[in-house]
Write a protein that holds these residues in place. Sequence first.
Motif, mmCIF file in Angstrom:
data_model
loop_
_atom_site.group_PDB
_atom_site.id
_atom_site.type_symbol
_atom_site.label_atom_id
_atom_site.label_comp_id
_atom_site.label_asym_id
_atom_site.label_seq_id
_atom_site.Cartn_x
_atom_site.Cartn_y
_atom_site.Cartn_z
ATOM 1 N N GLN A 262 -111.699 30.413 17.491
ATOM 2 C CA GLN A 262 -111.935 28.562 17.999
ATOM 3 C C GLN A 262 -113.007 28.491 17.158
ATOM 4 O OE1 GLN A 262 -109.984 27.134 20.064
ATOM 5 N NE2 GLN A 262 -109.088 28.445 20.919
ATOM 6 N N TYR A 263 -112.438 26.792 16.694
ATOM 7 C CA TYR A 263 -114.369 26.411 16.150
ATOM 8 C C TYR A 263 -114.841 25.985 16.890
ATOM 9 C CZ TYR A 263 -111.440 25.095 11.755
ATOM 10 O OH TYR A 263 -110.718 25.443 10.185
ATOM 11 N N LYS A 264 -116.306 26.662 15.672
ATOM 12 C CA LYS A 264 -117.127 25.802 16.803
ATOM 13 C C LYS A 264 -118.315 26.025 16.151
ATOM 14 C CE LYS A 264 -121.232 26.737 20.271
ATOM 15 N NZ LYS A 264 -121.517 28.124 21.540
ATOM 16 N N GLY A 267 -117.099 25.509 11.770
ATOM 17 C CA GLY A 267 -116.031 27.173 11.163
ATOM 18 C C GLY A 267 -115.557 28.359 12.450
ATOM 19 N N LEU A 268 -114.661 29.133 11.734
ATOM 20 C CA LEU A 268 -113.895 29.792 13.436
ATOM 21 C C LEU A 268 -115.132 30.945 13.383
ATOM 22 C CD1 LEU A 268 -110.655 29.864 11.398
ATOM 23 C CD2 LEU A 268 -110.941 28.879 13.589
ATOM 24 N N ARG A 313 -105.792 29.029 11.665
ATOM 25 C CA ARG A 313 -106.171 28.544 11.963
ATOM 26 C C ARG A 313 -106.650 27.093 11.389
ATOM 27 N NH1 ARG A 313 -108.177 27.396 17.381
ATOM 28 N NH2 ARG A 313 -108.231 24.731 17.813
ATOM 29 N N SER A 314 -107.288 27.195 10.592
ATOM 30 C CA SER A 314 -107.698 26.796 9.615
ATOM 31 C C SER A 314 -107.082 25.896 8.909
ATOM 32 C CB SER A 314 -109.064 27.674 8.305
ATOM 33 O OG SER A 314 -109.968 28.086 8.911
#
Length: 423
Positions: A262-264, A267-268, A313-314
């Motif tokens: 997940q993104y936080k 960044g992943l 995801r990116s």
Amino acid sequence: MPHVEWRGGTCRVKWWTGETLPNGRKRYESKGGFTDEDLALQHGMDMEYEVRHGVNITNRDGAMPMPEWLDAWYASLDLAHRSMVNYESVIRVHIKPYFSRHTVSEVSIMDHRAFKRHLADVLPSDNSRQSVLAVFSMAMEDAVNAGLRKTSPVERHRRRGKYKKKKRERKKDMPPGAVETLARNAHAVFGPAGYAFMWTMACTGMRPAELYGLTREYCYPSWPGSDLRADPDEADRYAEDMLRYGKGDGLLPAIRVERQVQYKDGGLQFFPPKYESSRTLVVPPFLAEMLERLLKEHESRWVFPSISGGNLRSANFDHKYWRPIADGAKEDEGPRRPGERLALPEVPAFAGKRLYLIRHGAKAWLDEDGHSRFAVESRMGHEVPGVEGVYSSMTVPMERAIMKSQQERWESLPDRLGDAIWG
């Protein structure tokens, strides 16, 4: 004893809050606007009764602005990363703007009803509306627990108005041929990784973020020998996995779901699976061979890399990859792996639908094949409630039965691109 005093044509009542100021003097609160002295006195006595019994809400506490309370409430939460992101979005986009001029004590049942009507105008999805209302309800219940108001404005156990049946998302069957077409389209978009991605999701029911975050350490044929063994409390499981899963005679080929991405903070990052549903998923022989050959073809840490070799995801998978895979695409339209520019056919079972429905289809396959409820729910990463969840366990025969039924589906296809890719 409350004190009543007249000012002009109205009177006000003052009562002691049970608190003292820093200088030692008693702290009073008051309410004005009464035209009847007896009613004013009765109100003051009611307030003193609540003070004596510890159920009073002071004007100072109830006057906290809703935005201030929502910020404090959100900061007190300790939830999974995606839940925190979703709550923050709901509060910032919907709840704060609507209640920006309210104090905590001012929000009434009628305000809650009006808020629901407002959401019906701005959010077409019933699930989205219910998500917003659920967060609002929790925030107001905690405001009661924090002593900022006496009761929640959210109505419970009462139905008003006409009964409306909850709408359910319309889904179509997921025949093996539909998955094969998705896989072929995915192969045209991002290569062999795309083909294997679709069949892996259909056979395992893994959530998209779990597939995006799947790395070599947790994938057949490396796992379980390559398990990172990050949890010292899981020593027994690590030892048992080595005896049960892997590559070799008598061992079951499997994937270990330990993480999602997940993104936080821009960044992943890795996080535990949703609901901390770490689990082991056996895979049928055809998929085991497919994964083994795929990992020999690329050097990415990700089992299913994007066109550029990075994380899916990116790559904004849902919009950039999934839509042409499910909806079809014209020649030279959308992203493609080098050398692939032909038109992609639409997949009717998934056209206009979300990727997550492949996971739903994976469960339907397990149900169709008659596997036990415990085996199905455990494989999907769901908690099985009650005695069934306490006494049951996933056995080797259960896992072999799942592998067998999935292998039979694959073999029922008359023409498989996978045979040409890795045959």
